[in-house]
Design a protein around this motif. Structure first.
Motif, mmCIF file in Angstrom:
data_model
loop_
_atom_site.group_PDB
_atom_site.id
_atom_site.type_symbol
_atom_site.label_atom_id
_atom_site.label_comp_id
_atom_site.label_asym_id
_atom_site.label_seq_id
_atom_site.Cartn_x
_atom_site.Cartn_y
_atom_site.Cartn_z
ATOM 1 N N VAL A 1 -7.583 -52.625 13.056
ATOM 2 C CA VAL A 1 -7.197 -51.381 12.379
ATOM 3 C C VAL A 1 -7.888 -50.185 13.025
ATOM 4 O O VAL A 1 -7.262 -49.140 13.286
ATOM 5 C CB VAL A 1 -7.524 -51.460 10.870
ATOM 6 C CG1 VAL A 1 -7.417 -50.105 10.203
ATOM 7 C CG2 VAL A 1 -6.604 -52.461 10.186
ATOM 8 N N LEU A 2 -9.187 -50.323 13.296
ATOM 9 C CA LEU A 2 -9.909 -49.221 13.947
ATOM 10 C C LEU A 2 -9.358 -48.929 15.333
ATOM 11 O O LEU A 2 -9.211 -47.766 15.728
ATOM 12 C CB LEU A 2 -11.396 -49.553 14.041
ATOM 13 C CG LEU A 2 -12.167 -49.511 12.727
ATOM 14 C CD1 LEU A 2 -13.603 -49.972 12.954
ATOM 15 C CD2 LEU A 2 -12.149 -48.111 12.164
ATOM 16 N N ARG B 1 -6.071 -47.057 14.969
ATOM 17 C CA ARG B 1 -6.242 -45.644 14.614
ATOM 18 C C ARG B 1 -6.757 -44.828 15.795
ATOM 19 O O ARG B 1 -6.399 -43.664 15.964
ATOM 20 C CB ARG B 1 -7.226 -45.498 13.460
ATOM 21 C CG ARG B 1 -6.666 -45.917 12.144
ATOM 22 C CD ARG B 1 -7.668 -45.652 11.050
ATOM 23 N NE ARG B 1 -7.145 -46.083 9.762
ATOM 24 C CZ ARG B 1 -7.826 -46.035 8.650
ATOM 25 N NH1 ARG B 1 -9.066 -45.558 8.656
ATOM 26 N NH2 ARG B 1 -7.298 -46.437 7.524
#
Length: 79
Positions: free
Chosen positions: A63-64, A67
């Motif tokens: 997820v990081l 992003r």
């Protein structure tokens, strides 16, 4: 020839008694020992918790990275 057959027959006749003595020794050793380690239920709990933790960490990193992907493409490392 007859001596070797007699020796083979003697060894075969002694085999069940030797196996029985060996099994008795193994049984004594197993009863003398107390606990031989963790039970299967705690082991399963530990393995499931470890796999779950690893998946959560990998998912968080994914997820990081997702992003920050757009921002990382714009970086100039001075090559």
């Amino acid at each position: 020839m007859i001596k070797s057959l007699f020796t083979a027959a003697t060894l075969l006749a002694m085999l069940p008694a030797r196996a029985s003595r060996h099994l008795e020794k193994v049984h004594e050793q197993l009863t003398d020992r107390a606990d031989r380690g963790d039970g299967p239920i705690p082991t399963v709990i530990i393995v499931v918790a470890s796999v779950t933790g690893a998946l959560l960490i990998a998912g968080g990193l994914a997820v990081l990275f997702g992003r920050a992907n757009g921002r990382l493409l714009d970086l100039d490392f001075g090559d």
